[in-house]
Design a protein around this motif. Sequence first.
Motif: not given
Lengths: 466, 186
Positions: A242-245, A304-305, A456-460
């Motif tokens: 899962i990825t988010g930023g 896919l985001q 920005g910052f990404q969290v993976l």
Amino acid sequence: MPDNHFEHKAKNKLDELKFIPSEAVWLNVQAQIKKDKDRRRLLLWLPAACLLLGAGTWYLFHGKSKIYPVHVISTLSENGKNKINPSSETVESEKNRAIAVIPTDHSASNVQQQINHPRYEPKNKRSPLKENRQEPESRKPSGANESSMILGIEGRDQKKDVRKAEPQTNAPVIIQDSKKSRDAGINPAPDSGSVARANRKISSKADSTARGIAKTGGDDNLKNSPRKKTRTSNQDNIQWGITGGAGLSSHFNRFRNNNPYYTSNYGVPGNDHSFPPEKQSISFYIGLQAQKMLNNTTKIFAGLQYSYSEVRIAPGNLVNMPAAVYAGNYSLTNINSYYLVSGTNNYNYTNQYHFVEIPLGIEKQLGGKSRFSVNAGISLAWLVAVHALQYDPQTRIYFKENSYFNKAQWNVLGGIEYRLLQKEKYTLKIGPQFQYGLSGLLNRKSSYTEHAFFGGFQVLLMRTRK
Amino acid sequence: MTDDHKLIRDCLKGRPAAQQELYEKFAGSMLGVCYRYTKSMSDAEDVLQEGFIKVFRYLSQYKSEGELGAWVRRIMVNTAINYLKKNRHYQADLSFKDPGLHPVSADNPEMRIEAKELADLIRQLPPGYQTIFNLYAVEGYSHVEIGKMLGISDVTSRSQYSRARALLIVWLEKESGDLKKNSYAR
């Protein structure tokens, strides 16, 4: 209900009262209807995104285990002598597990060990070996001293059975011909019940397949099948996560050369070529990512985001009057209402953009044991909803025209990742990330180009492959 | 009625042309309704806009039992009352206190003025009186219903209405007298 004449007269008179509302009322109502529609569309997307995320999370932590151990324990010789095969083999397979007849050479001295083994199953009357015996002699495994281990093709149901059976006893799968067992003087072991039942189930389901295998090729074709561990290595290399930023987004604007204002005023002192100031605002994205190892330090990734970005502007006051603005290629666009730039920095309007994106790229670890890695790539984005104004530099007005937006966008992206955690089941990476819109938000109808920038910052959070 | 059904169906499908048709069908008369409850045309248009947004948002909840026009009108009236309650300018005047107006007048004055002039007279009433007069005399709500809508007792509604009515009749008679004088002068 009043029945007085006065009330009746007043009501009848007032029912005739009609006015023509100004056009702005309908424009505002229309804008609100569209906004509601966009919101509904977003609400439709959200459950899908949540579902996707939920599925991803489930996959990450409870996903399929690709290793299904098959322990080869028992072998039978053609002359009725049994032997315990001390070796245990693990078969790594995606969909099917092979159970085959492997000829082995056994000595009579090992038969007694087999008899005493607590996990053997003498009641398995429908074993593939029994079926094999009914085949013509030529199709049977050859060699008087060769004994058999049964392997077959097993589907998903069987996998479950294997998993259920294994934790109870950590037992090897023993599939044995009962007749031969009887011949060899083997008696049912009293403590082998549950494992035997599970194994019987497996062996009966695998029965027909094993028969087929025996018919088509005999031992030699199947002998090596359990050792084909590298067959699934390509798929094993794919990791999911899962990825988010979150960060800030801003837009870079530039007049097109075919804008009449630009061509007539560029370079003339005193002319204002600058755009009204815009304020950076929040931006975020969330989605799924798949990574594939190319080598020890290099991966490619795809995802896919959903992403959202906004920019705050100071469009001035709303004027509900028709006007014409210069678009690209010297053409005019008629608009019904607009915002007149007042020059005050009152950021009272937020341009909002909603995208669905497919990022593709490559990630390189900086050194073999380094926690740092860099990534770069491109993303194809689709503008699913927009609520934004465009600027006309000549009339110094903001107006709304959604047909000016490019639906498909190309972005370039890059960043640095730091491996913060590496647990048994997952790896957590964080780091700065940027993205720049290559294709531009606005098409050639607009008199200027607008490129979005995100920083920005990404969290993976990636599932760790064992 | 059948046309209304088709119009509603098309609106619910999100067809802009149908939405505009629905708006144009009722906008004029509904602005008349909003005009009676507010003190300026700009406020009336604000109420109309807010009301139509609600109409389109809740159109799926409209049951075909009554007329569409009546349903739209109810939404406009409720929106107007909410607008008056929210708007500071009206809040102060919606206190429903007795302003000490006790005119004595005839029960059934002549109504020689035009609709807009009558509406303008109603708009000159204090907002509390104006709202109660509109709700009772024009919309047909009972005093109990009005009390619930405005958060006042039905007795207050009744007394305020009678004062509003009396005041309006005095003004109407005055207007009629002026009209007569003007016609004689000509």
